[in-house]
Scaffold this motif. Structure first.
Motif, PDB file in Angstrom:
ATOM      1  N   LEU A 184       0.791  -1.128   0.047  1.00  0.00           N
ATOM      2  CA  LEU A 184       0.072   0.068  -0.052  1.00  0.00           C
ATOM      3  C   LEU A 184       0.866   1.240   0.088  1.00  0.00           C
ATOM      4  N   LEU A 185       1.989   1.003   0.835  1.00  0.00           N
ATOM      5  CA  LEU A 185       2.768   2.238   0.898  1.00  0.00           C
ATOM      6  C   LEU A 185       3.600   2.608  -0.286  1.00  0.00           C
ATOM      7  N   GLY A 237       2.781   2.774  -3.338  1.00  0.00           N
ATOM      8  CA  GLY A 237       2.127   3.600  -4.182  1.00  0.00           C
ATOM      9  C   GLY A 237       1.387   5.033  -3.467  1.00  0.00           C
ATOM     10  N   GLN A 238       1.575   4.894  -2.226  1.00  0.00           N
ATOM     11  CA  GLN A 238       1.000   6.137  -1.582  1.00  0.00           C
ATOM     12  C   GLN A 238       1.908   7.090  -0.806  1.00  0.00           C
ATOM     13  N   GLN A 251       2.271  10.098  -2.894  1.00  0.00           N
ATOM     14  CA  GLN A 251       1.144  10.374  -3.974  1.00  0.00           C
ATOM     15  C   GLN A 251       0.189  11.801  -3.022  1.00  0.00           C
ATOM     16  N   PRO A 297      -2.815  14.202  -2.567  1.00  0.00           N
ATOM     17  CA  PRO A 297      -4.241  13.761  -2.625  1.00  0.00           C
ATOM     18  C   PRO A 297      -4.863  14.292  -3.691  1.00  0.00           C
ATOM     19  N   SER A 298      -6.143  13.892  -4.008  1.00  0.00           N
ATOM     20  CA  SER A 298      -6.901  14.546  -4.957  1.00  0.00           C
ATOM     21  C   SER A 298      -7.352  15.805  -4.761  1.00  0.00           C
ATOM     22  N   LYS A 355       0.626  17.641  -0.658  1.00  0.00           N
ATOM     23  CA  LYS A 355       0.712  16.508   0.350  1.00  0.00           C
ATOM     24  C   LYS A 355       1.189  17.202   1.643  1.00  0.00           C
ATOM     25  N   ARG A 392      -5.069   8.504   8.510  1.00  0.00           N
ATOM     26  CA  ARG A 392      -5.784   8.114   7.235  1.00  0.00           C
ATOM     27  C   ARG A 392      -6.443   9.432   6.538  1.00  0.00           C
TER      28      ARG A 392
END
Length: 512
Positions: free
Chosen positions: A67-68, A70-71, A74, A76-77, A418, A472
């Motif tokens: 999970l990490l 890819g994140q 990254q 945030p949208s 971010k 989160r």
């Protein structure tokens, strides 16, 4: 006939044996392949653990690491949101005014910056000509910088000419006139400043003694809110020399690594003394901070319980705690980190608790020559940290002070870059997947996690899951500005509302 039956029976027996042998061989081959795959995977895991000098992974770790991957970096949208600071159709250019407002700012760089933006809006409300504000020279900073040393003065005046008339100095014929000296009420609304215009009947000049938090966060006209954003994000540009060196620092960081974290490590002597936070310090260090607080006259609170402060989430994370936090989030030891901070209290003694986990840490002093930095004093130096923090891939503050709030808000304004804000509160972690009566890895706050780890009840390698769950929703994604805790009214509520400059959504960040 008997021979034929005997032959048929013998043939069937041989066929069954051959089939049994084939199935057995197939099972053995599958089992052998499974063992080989398992050993190969185990080898990769062990090699990764050995490379990072970490203990054996628990069952849940591989999924967290995937999970990490890819994140970690990254953004945030932004959900289609964008800057919206243009005036509405009802907004009119400010008329010429013979009333003048002088301002003495107070606090550090970012406290002064947001205060100046507020004073631009107040001058607009009161129809006053704003004189270029005076920077604070008497606080803990002890900095002699003028407005033009830190900001692009001409750009400030020109970019706001349709909003507020701004002049460099008060006209000489008005210098000897009496002035109304005001401490405007904190977090005041539109009605308050409209009432203050009565002062123009008796005075032609109003002197504002403090600029910080003079304007409400909420319930102001849309055009006033957008003016605050134009003032802070467009008009208050740093001086050309500061902008130039700030860009060079970013370029030098990019040449070292593709991505970097800007860490605002609020672990300076004045901050620890003011907050009374002494966790992890020696008895001598704690006493030194107490004496400093006692001798600083404008710090009103003298007796502070450091344990209560920390448990209430009012203390900055220590360098050690920041290192543990970054590691739990999944960042590797090789991560490039820019240290946006003043002198760390205790020097290398305390900073080593962070650098031992993340040795690739640099500062402006390490990225610049002595010649480049010789003309930069405290405020200008803080401006460099601000520029590098705004441009970073990730910004992480260890404390929610003026710098942290200003940078977070600016990064939201620029597209929700971010920003990871450590949860130092003691609020209960909300996650429906866990029953808190049964789950030993579900915690109320980082403070609990750190305390359990220090007591030997929790391994550092087990922090990833609870830390990720705690944060989160703390990566800087779009959300409306908080209006304050429920059940609290009056001026106390105004003080506890989320700062407009920490999150200018929805007034300055919108869909259209």
């Amino acid at each position: 006939m008997v021979n034929q039956r005997g032959h048929h029976h013998l043939s069937s027996s041989r066929h069954r044996k051959s089939r049994f042998f084939s199935i057995t061989l197939y099972v053995i081959l599958i089992f052998a392949l499974s063992i080989f795959t398992f050993m190969l995977y185990s080898k990769d895991v062990l090699e990764e653990e050995d490379e990072n000098n970490m203990p054996l992974l628990r069952v849940e770790k591989p999924s967290i690491n995937k999970l990490l991957d890819g994140q970690l970096w990254q953004t945030p949208s932004s959900l289609g949101l964008r800057q919206c600071v243009k005036p509405t159709s009802k907004y009119r250019a400010t008329p010429a005014s013979e009333h003048y407002m002088t301002v003495k700012t107070n606090g550090g760089l970012n406290q002064m910056r947001t205060g100046i933006a507020d004073m631009v809006a107040v001058a607009r409300i009161m129809n006053a000509t704003l004189v270029i504000p005076q920077l604070d020279k008497s606080s803990f900073w002890q900095d002699s910088s003028t407005f033009s040393n830190i900001f692009d003065e001409l750009h400030f005046i020109k970019s706001l000419e349709k909003d507020v008339r701004i002049v460099k100095e008060i006209p000489k014929e008005l210098e000897s006139l009496p002035r109304a000296r005001k401490h405007f009420t904190s977090w005041a609304g539109l009605g308050y400043y409209e009432e203050m215009t009565v002062l123009w009947k008796e005075y032609q000049v109003i002197h504002v003694a403090k600029s910080d938090s003079r304007l409400a966060n909420n319930d102001l006209p849309l055009d006033i809110q957008r003016l605050r954003c134009r003032a802070l994000y467009h008009a208050l540009r740093f001086s050309p020399s500061i902008e130039s060196l700030g860009k060079k620092l970013v370029e030098r960081l990019r040449s070292r690594a593709q991505r970097y974290i800007a860490l605002h490590l609020r672990y300076e002597k004045d901050m620890l003394s003011f907050t009374g936070c002494t966790y992890g310090l020696t008895v001598a260090e704690s006493e030194e901070l107490r004496i400093m607080r006692e001798k600083t006259s404008h710090w009103k609170v003298k007796n502070i319980d450091p344990t209560e402060q920390r448990e209430a989430g009012l203390c900055p994370l220590t360098p050690k705690e920041v290192g543990i936090f970054l590691k739990a989030l999944g960042y590797p030891p090789s991560t490039l980190i820019y240290l946006a901070a003043g002198e760390i209290y205790g020097g290398d003694t305390h900073l080593s608790e962070l650098t031992s986990r993340f040795p690739n840490i640099v500062s402006k002093e390490m990225l610049s020559s002595t010649e480049e930095l010789k003309d930069f004093s405290n405020h200008a130096s803080a401006a460099l940290d601000y520029i590098v923090s705004i441009e970073s891939d990730i910004f992480i503050p260890s404390y929610s002070g003026n710098m942290a709030r200003a940078v977070e808000g600016h990064r939201r304004f620029l597209g929700h870059r971010k920003t990871i804000t450590p949860d130092r509160s003691t609020g209960r972690m909300e996650h429906k997947l866990y029953d808190y009566a049964l789950c030993s890895s579900c915690w109320k706050s980082l403070v609990q996690l750190f305390d359990k780890m220090e007591a030997g009840e929790l391994e550092e390698s087990s922090l990833s899951l609870p830390v990720l769950q705690l944060h989160r929703k703390r990566f800087g994604g779009p959300r409306r500005r908080g209006s304050g805790p429920p059940g609290i009214k009056g001026r106390v509520r105004l003080r506890l509302e989320e700062s407009f400059y920490q999150n200018p959504l929805p007034e300055c960040i919108c869909n259209s």
